[in-house]
Design a protein around this motif. Structure first.
Motif, PDB file in Angstrom:
ATOM      1  N   ASN A   8      63.539 -31.136  46.311  1.00  0.00           N
ATOM      2  CA  ASN A   8      64.887 -31.156  46.891  1.00  0.00           C
ATOM      3  C   ASN A   8      65.642 -32.427  46.484  1.00  0.00           C
ATOM      4  OD1 ASN A   8      64.835 -28.657  48.192  1.00  0.00           O
ATOM      5  ND2 ASN A   8      63.844 -29.491  50.017  1.00  0.00           N
ATOM      6  N   VAL A   9      64.917 -33.547  46.379  1.00  0.00           N
ATOM      7  CA  VAL A   9      65.540 -34.771  45.865  1.00  0.00           C
ATOM      8  C   VAL A   9      65.909 -34.581  44.392  1.00  0.00           C
ATOM      9  CG1 VAL A   9      65.243 -37.237  45.449  1.00  0.00           C
ATOM     10  CG2 VAL A   9      64.269 -36.192  47.510  1.00  0.00           C
ATOM     11  N   TYR A  10      65.015 -33.970  43.624  1.00  0.00           N
ATOM     12  CA  TYR A  10      65.314 -33.688  42.214  1.00  0.00           C
ATOM     13  C   TYR A  10      66.577 -32.837  42.101  1.00  0.00           C
ATOM     14  CZ  TYR A  10      60.662 -35.222  40.524  1.00  0.00           C
ATOM     15  OH  TYR A  10      59.542 -35.948  40.191  1.00  0.00           O
ATOM     16  N   LYS A  11      66.697 -31.852  42.960  1.00  0.00           N
ATOM     17  CA  LYS A  11      67.869 -30.964  42.936  1.00  0.00           C
ATOM     18  C   LYS A  11      69.150 -31.762  43.190  1.00  0.00           C
ATOM     19  CE  LYS A  11      69.650 -26.777  45.233  1.00  0.00           C
ATOM     20  NZ  LYS A  11      70.836 -27.372  45.883  1.00  0.00           N
ATOM     21  N   GLN A  12      69.124 -32.621  44.208  1.00  0.00           N
ATOM     22  CA  GLN A  12      70.304 -33.421  44.522  1.00  0.00           C
ATOM     23  C   GLN A  12      70.668 -34.360  43.376  1.00  0.00           C
ATOM     24  OE1 GLN A  12      69.062 -35.425  48.081  1.00  0.00           O
ATOM     25  NE2 GLN A  12      68.930 -33.537  49.292  1.00  0.00           N
TER      26      GLN A  12
ATOM     27  N   THR B  30      69.856 -34.041  40.199  1.00  0.00           N
ATOM     28  CA  THR B  30      70.312 -33.278  39.035  1.00  0.00           C
ATOM     29  C   THR B  30      71.769 -32.878  39.203  1.00  0.00           C
ATOM     30  OG1 THR B  30      68.068 -32.438  38.669  1.00  0.00           O
ATOM     31  CG2 THR B  30      69.859 -31.264  37.590  1.00  0.00           C
ATOM     32  N   GLU B  31      72.138 -32.477  40.395  1.00  0.00           N
ATOM     33  CA  GLU B  31      73.548 -32.134  40.654  1.00  0.00           C
ATOM     34  C   GLU B  31      74.443 -33.349  40.439  1.00  0.00           C
ATOM     35  OE1 GLU B  31      73.259 -30.679  44.627  1.00  0.00           O
ATOM     36  OE2 GLU B  31      72.555 -28.679  44.016  1.00  0.00           O
ATOM     37  N   LEU B  32      73.984 -34.518  40.886  1.00  0.00           N
ATOM     38  CA  LEU B  32      74.751 -35.744  40.687  1.00  0.00           C
ATOM     39  C   LEU B  32      74.834 -36.093  39.205  1.00  0.00           C
ATOM     40  CD1 LEU B  32      76.242 -38.156  41.899  1.00  0.00           C
ATOM     41  CD2 LEU B  32      74.028 -39.272  42.219  1.00  0.00           C
TER      42      LEU B  32
ATOM     43  N   CYS C 192      65.205 -23.111  37.956  1.00  0.00           N
ATOM     44  CA  CYS C 192      66.473 -22.767  38.612  1.00  0.00           C
ATOM     45  C   CYS C 192      67.389 -23.982  38.727  1.00  0.00           C
ATOM     46  CB  CYS C 192      66.207 -22.167  39.993  1.00  0.00           C
ATOM     47  SG  CYS C 192      65.501 -20.505  39.946  1.00  0.00           S
ATOM     48  N   ILE C 193      66.824 -25.163  38.972  1.00  0.00           N
ATOM     49  CA  ILE C 193      67.656 -26.369  39.013  1.00  0.00           C
ATOM     50  C   ILE C 193      68.328 -26.580  37.657  1.00  0.00           C
ATOM     51  CG2 ILE C 193      67.632 -28.880  39.255  1.00  0.00           C
ATOM     52  CD1 ILE C 193      65.310 -28.578  41.221  1.00  0.00           C
ATOM     53  N   ALA C 194      67.554 -26.395  36.576  1.00  0.00           N
ATOM     54  CA  ALA C 194      68.120 -26.538  35.233  1.00  0.00           C
ATOM     55  C   ALA C 194      69.213 -25.498  34.997  1.00  0.00           C
ATOM     56  CB  ALA C 194      67.013 -26.399  34.188  1.00  0.00           C
TER      57      ALA C 194
END
Length: 505
Positions: A61-65, A67-69, A130-132
Motif C-alpha cells: 500500500n505504501v508502494y502504491k501511494q 508510485t502514484e506520487l 496492477c500498480i504498474a
C-alpha cells in the motif's frame, strides 16, 4: 602558491573524452523510493500465508501511494528496495510464507493484473502488476521467490524448494517483463539459496535498455560487470539493502562511484532503517568526466522514507571496448608522472599501518596544508598532490591497500584513499566519522592499478551530515579537484576491483 603536479595533471583538452558519451535528445524521469519497511510483529514465529500477506500488503500500500506520487511527478520508472515487503532477520522456515512462485517471463508471457489466477498464491505479483498498469509506469521491486524441486535434483534443499531474493519488473500495461534471482549473497543470508548459475536480466523501455541486479551483486564481476560490459547496458535498476559502512562504503558514496566508474545511470533504492544503518538512496548518472546525482541521505532515527525523482538522459557508449578506456589509460599514463616518496619534504615522513573495514593500509598522516606524496602497498602505488585547509586538531590519512578483502565478503581490492581520521590520533584513522571542519582546495589523485575497474569516491560533510561532491574531474584515471569541495572533506578515494584475482587462495 606553486602546485606543479596539479598543473601537470590538469593540462590537456577536457573535450578529448566527450566523444565517449552522447546525450540523446530524449530524456526520462526516474524515481527510487527509500522505504521504511513495515516488519511483522514477531519474525521468530512461522506465520500462515494469510498473515504474511497482511504484512506485505501494508508495504505494498505504501508502494502504491509512492508510485502514484512518482507518476504525478512524471516518472516513467520507479525502483523499490530489497527486502522492502517484509524486512530482514529470517530463518528459512519463517521466510517461507512470504514467498511466491515466479515464472520465467522468457518462457511464458503473463500479465498478473489481467490474469491473476494463472498461478496460485501470487497476490504480491498481482498487486505490483496492477500498480504498474494503473499508473502507466515501469516498476522494479524485490520480493521472495520459491521454485519447487525434487530428489532428482541433487542440489534440491530438504524442504523441496529453492528460496531466492528476486527482482521482478512490470511494464506500464502490467506485463511481467523480467525476473532476476540474487547471485551474490551476504554471509547472514543463509535462509536463501544461491542460483546454480548467474542470470543476466534485462528489459527494454522506450528510453533505453535496463539491467537489474541486487545489493551485494554490485561488488562482483557477475552479474554486474557482465551486464554492463558484455551486454553494453547503460541503465541499472538496483534494489538494495545496504548498510552505511563508512569510511569507504557509504551507500551514496560507493553507488555514485560505481556509476561514474562504469559510465551508467544507476537507480539505487535502499531500505530506510537508520537504527540498523540501512539508508542512502539515489539516482546517479555519469557525465563525460564526472558524476551527478539526486539522492536521499537521512540517518536520523526518527526520519521517514523518501521518494527521489529526477530527469535522466540515456547514455550511449559507441563501443563496449571504450567503456573503461579512461580508467585503462591510467595504467600507462601513470608511469609518465614522476613522484618520489615525499616530494620536496625529504623522506623522513613515517609510514603507518591503519585498518579500514578490516583491511590493513599503508598510510601517511597529514596535518599540513600542502603535500606531494606517494605511498605504496604491495604493487599498488598511490600518488597525490594535495592543497588543503586542514583544521586545527584534525588529522587525515593518505593510504594504499592491495590485497584480498576478507572481512565479511571476500574479494580482491586495490584502493587509494584520503580519509578524515575520527579524531587526532593514529588509532582513529579508518574508524567511521561524519564530522569534519577541513576543506579540500585542490587535489590530483591517481594510482598504478592493475585493473581498469576503478571507482572514484568523494564524500563530504555538512554540519555532520555526509553528502556527495559531484563536480569533480575523473579523467584518464586521475581524480582531479580544481575548484574546492562544497562541504568539509570526509574521504576521497579510488576503489579498484581486480575481479580476476577474487579466487586467489
Amino acid at each position: 602558491m606553486k602546485f606543479a603536479v596539479l598543473c601537470f595533471l590538469l593540462l590537456g583538452d577536457h573535450d578529448m573524452y566527450s566523444g565517449m558519451l552522447v546525450h540523446s535528445l530524449d530524456s526520462f524521469r526516474a524515481a527510487v523510493y527509500e522505504h521504511a519497511v513495515i516488519f511483522p510483529a514477531d519474525r521468530t514465529k512461522i506465520l500462515s500465508r494469510d498473515d504474511a500477506l497482511k504484512v506485505m500488503m501494508k508495504n505494498l500500500n505504501v508502494y502504491k501511494q509512492q508510485t502514484e506520487l512518482a507518476s504525478l511527478n512524471e516518472a516513467m520508472i520507479i525502483i523499490f528496495p530489497e527486502y522492502g515487503l517484509y524486512g530482514l532477520g529470517w530463518t528459512r522456515q519463517t521466510l517461507a510464507p512470504y514467498l511466491e512462485y515466479i515464472p520465467d517471463p522468457n518462457v511464458e508471457m503473463w500479465n498478473p493484473c489481467n490474469k491473476p489466477s494463472v498461478y496460485n498464491s501470487t497476490e504480491v505479483q498481482h498487486m505490483l502488476s496492477c500498480i504498474a498498469k494503473h499508473n502507466s509506469i515501469y516498476i522494479v521491486a524485490n520480493m521472495g521467490a520459491r521454485l519447487p524441486c525434487t530428489n532428482l535434483d541433487p542440489k534440491c534443499p530438504r524442504d523441496k524448494q529453492y528460496q531466492y531474493s528476486a527482482n521482478v519488473v512490470y511494464g506500464p500495461s502490467g506485463d511481467f517483463l523480467a525476473r532476476y534471482f540474487k547471485f551474490n549473497l551476504y554471509l547472514n543470508e543463509d535462509y536463501l539459496d544461491k542460483p546454480n548459475k548467474v542470470e543476466l536480466s534485462m528489459f527494454d523501455t522506450p528510453f533505453g535498455r535496463f539491467g537489474t541486479f541486487t545489493s551485494l551483486d554490485i561488488m562482483y564481476h557477475d552479474p554486474a560487470i557482465s551486464l554492463i560490459e558484455k551486454m553494453n547496458i547503460t541503465n541499472i535498476a538496483y534494489p538494495t539493502a545496504w548498510v552505511d559502512n563508512l569510511p569507504l562504503l557509504s551507500a551514496i558514496e560507493f553507488h555514485s562511484a560505481f556509476a561514474e566508474g562504469t559510465h551508467i545511470n544507476l537507480l539505487a533504492a535502499n531500505l530506510h532503517i537508520p537504527s540498523a544503518g540501512y539508508h542512502g538512496s539515489g539516482l546517479y548518472w555519469s557525465t563525460s568526466t564526472s558524476i551527478d546525482a539526486a539522492y536521499y541521505y537521512n540517518d536520523s532515527k526518527n526520519s521517514n522514507g523518501s521518494l527521489v525523482v529526477e530527469t535522466l538522459q540515456p547514455i550511449i557508449i559507441p563501443s563496449p571496448n571504450e567503456r573503461f578506456i579512461k580508467n585503462f589509460n591510467a595504467l600507462t599514463r601513470s608511469k609518465e608522472v614522476k613522484f618520489t616518496s615525499v616530494c620536496d619534504r625529504g623522506s623522513n615522513i613515517k609510514t603507518h599501518e591503519i585498518k579500514i573495514n578490516g583491511d590493513v593500509y599503508k598510510a601517511v598522516l597529514l596535518q599540513d596544508p600542502m603535500y606531494q606524496l606517494e605511498v605504496c602497498n604491495g604493487n599498488l602505488c598511490c600518488r597525490a598532490a594535495v592543497e588543503t585547509g586542514i583544521a586545527p586538531g584534525e588529522l587525515y590519512a593518505f593510504g594504499a591497500f592491495d590485497g584480498m578483502h576478507t572481512e565479511g565478503e571476500r574479494y580482491y581490492l586495490q584502493a587509494c584513499v584520503f580519509i578524515k581520521c575520527a579524531n587526532n590520533t593514529l588509532e582513529s584513522c579508518g574508524s567511521p566519522t561524519k564530522v569534519s571542519s577541513s576543506y579540500m582546495g585542490k587535489m590530483a589523485f591517481s594510482g598504478n592499478f592493475t585493473t581498469k575497474y576503478v571507482f572514484p569516491e568523494v564524500l563530504t560533510s555538512e554540519n555532520g551530515v555526509p553528502g556527495l561532491m559531484t563536480k569533480i574531474w575523473y579523467y584518464m584515471g586521475d581524480l582531479i579537484i580544481d575548484a574546492g569541495l562544497n562541504g568539509a572533506t570526509l574521504s576521497i578515494s579510488l576503489i579498484g576491483r581486480d575481479y580476476s584475482r577474487d579466487n586467489l587462495a
